[in-house]
Scaffold this active site. Structure first.
Site, short mmCIF file in Angstrom:
data_model
loop_
_atom_site.label_atom_id
_atom_site.label_comp_id
_atom_site.label_asym_id
_atom_site.label_seq_id
_atom_site.Cartn_x
_atom_site.Cartn_y
_atom_site.Cartn_z
N SER A 288 -9.17 -5.20 108.56
CA SER A 288 -10.37 -5.99 108.05
C SER A 288 -10.45 -6.90 106.47
O SER A 288 -9.00 -6.89 106.60
CB SER A 288 -11.74 -6.35 108.31
OG SER A 288 -12.33 -7.50 108.45
N ASP A 299 3.47 -8.26 100.98
CA ASP A 299 4.45 -10.19 101.66
C ASP A 299 4.93 -10.52 100.16
O ASP A 299 6.25 -11.04 100.66
CB ASP A 299 3.06 -10.88 102.47
CG ASP A 299 3.24 -10.62 104.09
OD1 ASP A 299 3.49 -9.50 104.48
OD2 ASP A 299 2.96 -11.04 104.72
N LYS A 313 -7.10 -4.68 112.40
CA LYS A 313 -8.65 -5.77 113.16
C LYS A 313 -8.59 -7.02 111.87
O LYS A 313 -9.19 -7.24 110.94
CB LYS A 313 -9.82 -5.19 112.56
CG LYS A 313 -11.09 -5.98 112.67
CD LYS A 313 -12.24 -5.31 112.92
CE LYS A 313 -13.53 -6.16 113.10
NZ LYS A 313 -13.34 -7.31 112.75
#
Length: 494
Positions: A288, A299, A313
């Site tokens: 999460s 990224d 999740k």
């Protein structure tokens, strides 16, 4: 009361819709009318009386939500109240840190000022029973459940302390405590700090910044951010954390769903991020909000990710309060990293669909970081450097399962003075080996020789846990952690 009125009222609870005088059942879908017909027959004809609350709260509504996805759930009044309490990091407890083994609970530390410390519980004490329930008959899952339940009300403990013939008895009353998100902070090497973040709560971003400043702030040469076993928490806290390292205006996460507007979370233009290199540790229990932070920094080429693939999740859960103190959590969108990867792993249920653009995320394989590095999709965060923990040998498994490390440590510190300069010398190792022999753990010379270094480190950790603090023990443990060691190497190579 008229049966139709009762059924309509029950249906209102299920749907969360207010009912007014004169409301009829006519506008309801055919399927819902069939449901009411079935309940009506069951309620009137079943051999035993039907408990409507049980039928709906534990049967019909959970069954309906189960067809959506594993994370959409219904909360009865008690569960919904518990959910609201869990949204803060305040909880009740006794303030003791324990080592859990099948059938055994050994105290490692009683935090100052807590019920455990005030009562006189000490490191090395073994809890034999809680509220007259013997612990030696329980497995690990049962122990965890019992310990969780016992923190909600006064608990009576039967305790065995080394050197005492008679059992000691304590009655502890739980108190509310504030659990910090950052539960460990220390220096690993010169200039390289370490933070372990256990959850993402209201004050996590602030706690991380304060911890970094204590370690040296912007003067650090690198930081290891340990998110292993972190189940997540508040998305706002994840955003604040990512903002400590990303540039103002950079994207942190995007939320997209079928019936909700796309929402993009970006770093505040007022942010003043740190610039030192960062390594993030993840494993299969990293989930999460932890994955949002890891994915954003990966990224943007801001951090090296090490360890094992994360849990995956990435569902946006919206909680809707219903009538009579109930509630329902529904999946309304998915989380996407800045490069477009869905954090959510593909769900097993074929019925779960958020629309053509989100039902089957990560079909593409051309996700790229800001610098053009290929990134793996498919759900979860895939580490840049895979590092797996080493399985225990047969000897280590036996020693761990028997609780020999903490038990020996208790006896050792009772007879020896331990400070931060303490080392497990060959003499201490010989003493431990003889202690094991007396308890029918008799490894061969080859087995003992292969495990000497690991046993030395593990023994030092347990001795520090009880003699100094669990924090000091964790510092020793970090020196033997393969993932942390590889993270330090990666930061030095940066």
């Amino acid at each position: 009361m008229n049966r139709a009125v009762i059924l309509t009222a029950i249906l209102a609870i299920a749907l969360g819709a207010p009912l007014h005088a004169g409301d009829s059942l006519d506008p309801l879908p055919t399927e819902v009318k069939k449901f009411i017909d079935v309940y009506s027959i069951m309620e009137s004809m079943n051999a035993d009386a039907v408990n409507s609350e049980q039928a709906f709260y534990q049967g019909a509504i959970p069954g309906m939500l189960r067809k959506l996805d594993p994370h959409s759930v219904f909360f009865d009044p008690g569960q919904f109240e518990q959910l609201k309490q869990m949204q803060t990091s305040t909880h009740k407890g006794f303030g003791s840190v324990v080592s859990l083994l099948p059938g055994r609970v050994i105290v490692l530390q009683a935090l100052p000022g807590t019920p455990s410390a005030k009562s006189g519980i000490s490191p090395g004490d073994e809890i034999l029973a809680i509220n007259n329930i013997r612990l030696d008959r329980l497995n690990l899952d049962q122990l965890v459940e019992l310990l969780s339940e016992s923190r909600q009300q006064p608990a009576h403990l039967d305790v065995r302390r080394g050197g005492n013939v008679r059992l000691l008895q304590f009655t502890l009353a739980p108190e509310e405590m504030q659990s910090p998100s950052v539960d460990r902070q220390f220096m690993l090497r010169s200039g390289i700090g370490y933070l372990r973040v256990a959850s993402f709560d209201e004050k996590t971003g602030q706690e991380i910044r304060e911890s970094i400043e204590k370690l040296g702030g912007s003067k650090l040469k690198g930081l290891v951010l340990d998110l292993r076993n972190n189940p997540g928490g508040l998305v706002t806290a994840a955003g604040e954390t990512a903002g400590l390292f990303l540039k103002p205006g950079q994207t942190i996460v995007t939320m997209r769903g079928r019936n909700v507007s796309e929402k993009v979370e970006k770093v505040s233009q007022k942010a003043t991020p740190y610039e030192f290199p960062v390594a993030i540790l993840v494993n299969s229990k990293t989930a999460s909000a932890s994955e949002i932070v890891s994915g954003a920094l990966q990224d943007h080429d801001r951090a090296i990710i090490l360890g094992e693939p994360s849990f995956g999740k990435g569902l946006v859960q919206s909680v809707f309060p219903l009538t009579q103190g109930t509630g329902v959590a529904l999946t309304t969108a998915l989380y996407y990293t800045p490069s477009g990867r869905s954090i959510q792993k593909k769900l097993d249920q074929e019925q779960f669909e958020l629309g053509e653009t989100t039902a089957h995320p990560n079909k593409r394989s051309d996700f790229l970081s800001d610098k053009g590095r290929p990134l793996q999709g498919g759900g979860g965060i895939i580490p840049d450097i895979a590092v797996e923990g080493q399985p225990y040998s047969r000897l280590r498994t036996v020693i761990e399962a028997s609780g020999s490390f903490p038990t020996f440590a208790t006896e050792f510190i009772r007879a020896n003075k331990v400070d931060e300069k303490f080392e497990v010398t060959p003499k201490v190792l010989d003493q431990f080996q003889a202690w094991l022999y007396e308890r029918q753990i008799q490894p061969s010379f080859a087995e003992w020789s292969r495990e000497t270094d690991d046993i030395r480190g593990r023994l030092k950790t347990e001795i520090f846990n009880q003699a100094l603090s669990v924090e000091k023990g964790d510092e020793i443990d970090a020196q033997r952690d393969a993932v942390i060691e590889r993270a330090v190497e990666a930061l030095r190579e940066h």
